[in-house]
Design an enzyme around this catalytic site. Structure first.
Site, PDB file in Angstrom:
ATOM      1  N   LYS A 119     -54.941 -44.385  13.779  1.00 57.17           N
ATOM      2  CA  LYS A 119     -54.146 -43.378  13.071  1.00 57.17           C
ATOM      3  C   LYS A 119     -53.274 -43.969  11.974  1.00 57.17           C
ATOM      4  O   LYS A 119     -53.082 -43.341  10.934  1.00 57.17           O
ATOM      5  CB  LYS A 119     -53.289 -42.588  14.065  1.00 57.17           C
ATOM      6  CG  LYS A 119     -54.133 -41.675  14.947  1.00 57.17           C
ATOM      7  CD  LYS A 119     -53.281 -40.717  15.757  1.00 57.17           C
ATOM      8  CE  LYS A 119     -54.021 -40.237  16.963  1.00 57.17           C
ATOM      9  NZ  LYS A 119     -54.307 -38.841  17.053  1.00 57.17           N
ATOM     10  N   GLU A 203     -43.667 -40.592  14.340  1.00 60.66           N
ATOM     11  CA  GLU A 203     -43.945 -39.541  13.369  1.00 60.66           C
ATOM     12  C   GLU A 203     -42.884 -38.456  13.507  1.00 60.66           C
ATOM     13  O   GLU A 203     -42.393 -38.200  14.612  1.00 60.66           O
ATOM     14  CB  GLU A 203     -45.313 -38.934  13.731  1.00 60.66           C
ATOM     15  CG  GLU A 203     -46.144 -38.497  12.576  1.00 60.66           C
ATOM     16  CD  GLU A 203     -47.520 -38.040  13.027  1.00 60.66           C
ATOM     17  OE1 GLU A 203     -48.500 -38.733  12.724  1.00 60.66           O
ATOM     18  OE2 GLU A 203     -47.620 -36.994  13.685  1.00 60.66           O
ATOM     19  N   HIS A 238     -51.465 -30.354  24.291  1.00 56.99           N
ATOM     20  CA  HIS A 238     -51.876 -30.767  22.945  1.00 56.99           C
ATOM     21  C   HIS A 238     -53.389 -30.675  22.747  1.00 56.99           C
ATOM     22  O   HIS A 238     -53.939 -31.306  21.854  1.00 56.99           O
ATOM     23  CB  HIS A 238     -51.411 -32.197  22.615  1.00 56.99           C
ATOM     24  CG  HIS A 238     -49.929 -32.373  22.663  1.00 56.99           C
ATOM     25  ND1 HIS A 238     -49.082 -31.654  21.878  1.00 56.99           N
ATOM     26  CD2 HIS A 238     -49.155 -33.187  23.414  1.00 56.99           C
ATOM     27  CE1 HIS A 238     -47.845 -32.005  22.132  1.00 56.99           C
ATOM     28  NE2 HIS A 238     -47.853 -32.922  23.068  1.00 56.99           N
ATOM     29  N   ARG A 295     -66.833 -37.050  13.913  1.00 55.47           N
ATOM     30  CA  ARG A 295     -67.936 -36.596  14.768  1.00 55.47           C
ATOM     31  C   ARG A 295     -68.049 -35.081  14.699  1.00 55.47           C
ATOM     32  O   ARG A 295     -67.237 -34.418  14.055  1.00 55.47           O
ATOM     33  CB  ARG A 295     -67.632 -36.986  16.211  1.00 55.47           C
ATOM     34  CG  ARG A 295     -66.259 -36.443  16.613  1.00 55.47           C
ATOM     35  CD  ARG A 295     -65.990 -36.506  18.080  1.00 55.47           C
ATOM     36  NE  ARG A 295     -64.576 -36.349  18.368  1.00 55.47           N
ATOM     37  CZ  ARG A 295     -63.920 -35.201  18.474  1.00 55.47           C
ATOM     38  NH1 ARG A 295     -64.558 -34.057  18.287  1.00 55.47           N
ATOM     39  NH2 ARG A 295     -62.632 -35.159  18.752  1.00 55.47           N
TER      40      ARG A 295
HETATM   41  P1  ADP Z   1     -54.899 -36.484  19.553  1.00 54.82           P
HETATM   42  O1  ADP Z   1     -55.737 -37.352  18.683  1.00 54.82           O
HETATM   43  O2  ADP Z   1     -54.337 -37.199  20.737  1.00 54.82           O
HETATM   44  O3  ADP Z   1     -55.552 -35.174  19.902  1.00 54.82           O
HETATM   45  P2  ADP Z   1     -53.405 -35.364  17.310  1.00 54.82           P
HETATM   46  O4  ADP Z   1     -52.668 -36.225  16.362  1.00 54.82           O
HETATM   47  O5  ADP Z   1     -54.718 -34.803  16.855  1.00 54.82           O
HETATM   48  O6  ADP Z   1     -53.596 -36.158  18.684  1.00 54.82           O
HETATM   49  O7  ADP Z   1     -52.480 -34.173  17.764  1.00 54.82           O
HETATM   50  C1  ADP Z   1     -52.838 -33.256  18.776  1.00 54.82           C
HETATM   51  C2  ADP Z   1     -51.851 -32.100  18.801  1.00 54.82           C
HETATM   52  O8  ADP Z   1     -50.518 -32.570  19.036  1.00 54.82           O
HETATM   53  C3  ADP Z   1     -51.752 -31.323  17.501  1.00 54.82           C
HETATM   54  O9  ADP Z   1     -52.736 -30.343  17.385  1.00 54.82           O
HETATM   55  C4  ADP Z   1     -50.359 -30.734  17.610  1.00 54.82           C
HETATM   56  O10 ADP Z   1     -50.351 -29.613  18.474  1.00 54.82           O
HETATM   57  C5  ADP Z   1     -49.571 -31.839  18.269  1.00 54.82           C
HETATM   58  N1  ADP Z   1     -48.948 -32.719  17.251  1.00 54.82           N
HETATM   59  C6  ADP Z   1     -49.437 -33.891  16.782  1.00 54.82           C
HETATM   60  N2  ADP Z   1     -48.625 -34.436  15.849  1.00 54.82           N
HETATM   61  C7  ADP Z   1     -47.594 -33.587  15.708  1.00 54.82           C
HETATM   62  C8  ADP Z   1     -46.394 -33.589  14.912  1.00 54.82           C
HETATM   63  N3  ADP Z   1     -46.125 -34.576  14.072  1.00 54.82           N
HETATM   64  N4  ADP Z   1     -45.548 -32.550  15.061  1.00 54.82           N
HETATM   65  C9  ADP Z   1     -45.788 -31.553  15.913  1.00 54.82           C
HETATM   66  N5  ADP Z   1     -46.883 -31.486  16.702  1.00 54.82           N
HETATM   67  C10 ADP Z   1     -47.780 -32.487  16.613  1.00 54.82           C
END
Ligand code: ADP
Length: 501
Positions: A119, A203, A238, A295
């Site tokens: 990331k 973040e 999430h 993917r």
């Molecule tokens: P993963 O790869 O573990 O699935 P992601 O970065 O894709 O993680 O995030 C998954 C979910 O977590 C997002 O869809 C959102 O709901 C929440 N999320 C991630 N980053 C943030 C953020 N900076 N602020 C608020 N919610 C977040």
């Protein structure tokens, strides 16, 4: 350079393997399945033109075992491997080994998978192409003092996230400085055990956000298009449960801007094949790049429904070295599509995964209804793999019609033997916030935990529908018994697992 792919091994299981093999068959190609001991009787094994045993039960000795899979691919003389989603689909070592064996990997290059799988690296790459990223630390952080300083600068609340993250693992919300140390260490150890990599970064936590992602397609010659967005804000832990397209949150201008940003993110890493660029959209209308999934995505059917494009077919064509045969302007979208993920889970008890035998399964059908399922009556939802039963998606001319169609289809679904996410999906589709298009990733805390848990959970084991079917059969045998008595007896038989009549 193009090379025809005649035989494809699908290195996966369940619904996604079946879905991929269906397109392989439509294209007149041959499919090869691999299966663990647990999956020997699963529909995807029978569907394949050839099937090979992986000899083992656990994921790491079967669907995650790279040498085993490549040796089967060699034996079966396949031209290509499709990794599906999950398992090895975003493992750059697998993509590299497949290439080394002289087999085409249906996905992007190994180095692209590697850089987008990290990331922090992905954030750097895409921001170099002008794509906005969530404010945060450019590199991973280990030192507490450094973390405190960075968090203060970004401003609480913040998220600590695993650089190698996925599936919501290694992610912690930190509301104030006093929680930072324990969250940082907790996330580090979770990331280490889940990904073998404990790097963590920080973040900004976007409050009440929406998850909007863009499907992209890229060929091997630098041509990139997007197939519009999917809104995936209805989540638990999430992770997504209900998705729709188009999103109610985007104006035409914002859609165009985000679509361009998605294309730039793909160009930033020299992407090829199908991929998804995920964004988070704040209440203020500002959007930020979250990550790129290199993917095929679980929720791809709603994009297929609205654009008419078979994404798996395009993946195979691109892997064969064909150029994209349409431009961005030629891609149109029609109507509205929604997907409900049907998992074996107890939604009334913290969405805890459930396991068991599907004693009875009857799937909804009809105009505009698509079920991607990998199971049948008698199949086992085991402890070994994820607890997805099926994906139910609908298409209709308008959002209002699509919502009604989804509710109709969810009502028709009969699953007896395990608890499912169906009651939760119905609750979402019936809620004012979803209907009004005003929802965020906090739907579960805001609505389900407050009101949803109060609804009668008796229907969650599919008993009611099963009782109707069974009762109508019984009626033919005997009309003497009082119907209430009869129905109670059937219900108790089902519950005790001794249904024989
Ligand atoms: P993963 O790869 O573990 O699935 P992601 O970065 O894709 O993680 O995030 C998954 C979910 O977590 C997002 O869809 C959102 O709901 C929440 N999320 C991630 N980053 C943030 C953020 N900076 N602020 C608020 N919610 C977040």
């Amino acid at each position: 350079m193009s090379r025809q792919i005649k035989k494809i091994l699908v290195a996966n299981r369940g619904e996604i393997t079946l879905r991929i093999m269906r397109t392989i068959r439509e294209m007149g190609r041959q499919s090869v399945a691999i299966y663990s001991d647990v999956d020997i009787a699963m529909p995807f094994v029978r569907y394949a033109d050839e099937a090979y045993s992986l000899e083992g039960k656990e994921a790491r000795e079967t669907y995650l075992d790279i040498p085993k899979i490549i040796s089967i691919a060699r034996k079966a003389k396949v031209d290509a491997i499709h990794p599906g989603y999950g398992f090895l689909s975003e493992n750059s070592e697998f993509a590299r080994e497949v290439g080394k064996a002289g087999i085409i990997f249906i996905g992007p290059r190994a180095d692209v998978i590697k850089s987008m799988g990290d990331k922090t690296e992905a954030r750097k790459l895409v921001s170099g192409y002008g794509v906005p990223v969530v404010p945060g630390t450019p590199n991973s952080i280990d030192d507490l003092r450094e973390a405190k300083e960075a968090a203060r600068k970004i401003g609480y609340p913040i998220l600590v996230k695993a650089a190698a993250g996925g599936g919501g693992k290694g992610m912690r919300l930190v509301k104030e400085e006093s929680e930072l140390e324990s969250s940082l260490r907790g996330a580090q150890s979770e990331a280490l055990s889940a990904f073998g990599d404990n790097r963590i970064f920080i973040e900004k936590y976007i409050v009440n956000p929406r998850h909007i992602e863009f499907q992209i397609l890229a060929d091997n010659y630098g041509n990139v298009v997007h197939l519009f967005e999917r809104e995936c804000s209805i989540q638990r832990r999430h992770q997504k449960v209900v998705e729709e397209t188009p999103s109610m949150a985007l104006t035409p201008e914002l859609r165009e801007e985000m679509g361009d940003a998605a294309i730039n993110a793909a160009k930033a890493c020299g992407y090829s094949n199908a991929g998804t660029v995920e964004f988070i959209l704040g209440e203020d209308g500002k959007y930020y790049f979250l990550e790129m999934n290199t993917r095929l995505q679980v929720e791809h059917p709603i994009t297929e429904a609205t654009t008419g494009i078979d994404i798996v077919r395009k993946q195979i064509k691109i892997a064969e070295g064909n150029k994209l045969d349409f431009s961005q302007k030629e891609i149109t979208r029609r109507g509205h599509s929604i997907e409900s993920r049907i998992y074996a889970e107890d939604v009334f008890n913290g969405f805890l995964p459930d396991t068991g035998t599907l004693k009875m399964l009857r799937e909804p059908v009809g105009n505009g209804v698509r079920v991607d399922s990998g199971v049948e009556s008698g199949s086992e939802i085991s402890v070994y793999y994820d607890s997805m039963i099926a994906k139910l998606s609908v298409w209709d001319t308008s959002r209002e019609h699509a919502i009604k169609k989804m509710l109709r289809a969810l009502d028709e679904y009969v699953i007896v033997g395990v608890k499912t996410t169906i009651p939760f999906c119905k609750f979402v589709l019936e809620s004012d916030d979803f209907r009004g298009g005003k929802y965020s990733t906090h739907f579960v805390e805001k609505h389900w935990n407050a009101e949803g848990l109060k609804i009668n959970n008796f229907a969650n084991d599919g008993l009611d529908a099963a009782v109707i079917v069974a009762a109508s059969r019984l009626k033919k045998k005997s009309n003497k018994q009082n119907s209430t008595e009869r129905s109670e007896k059937i219900k108790s038989n089902w519950r005790d697992g001794r249904f024989e009549s």
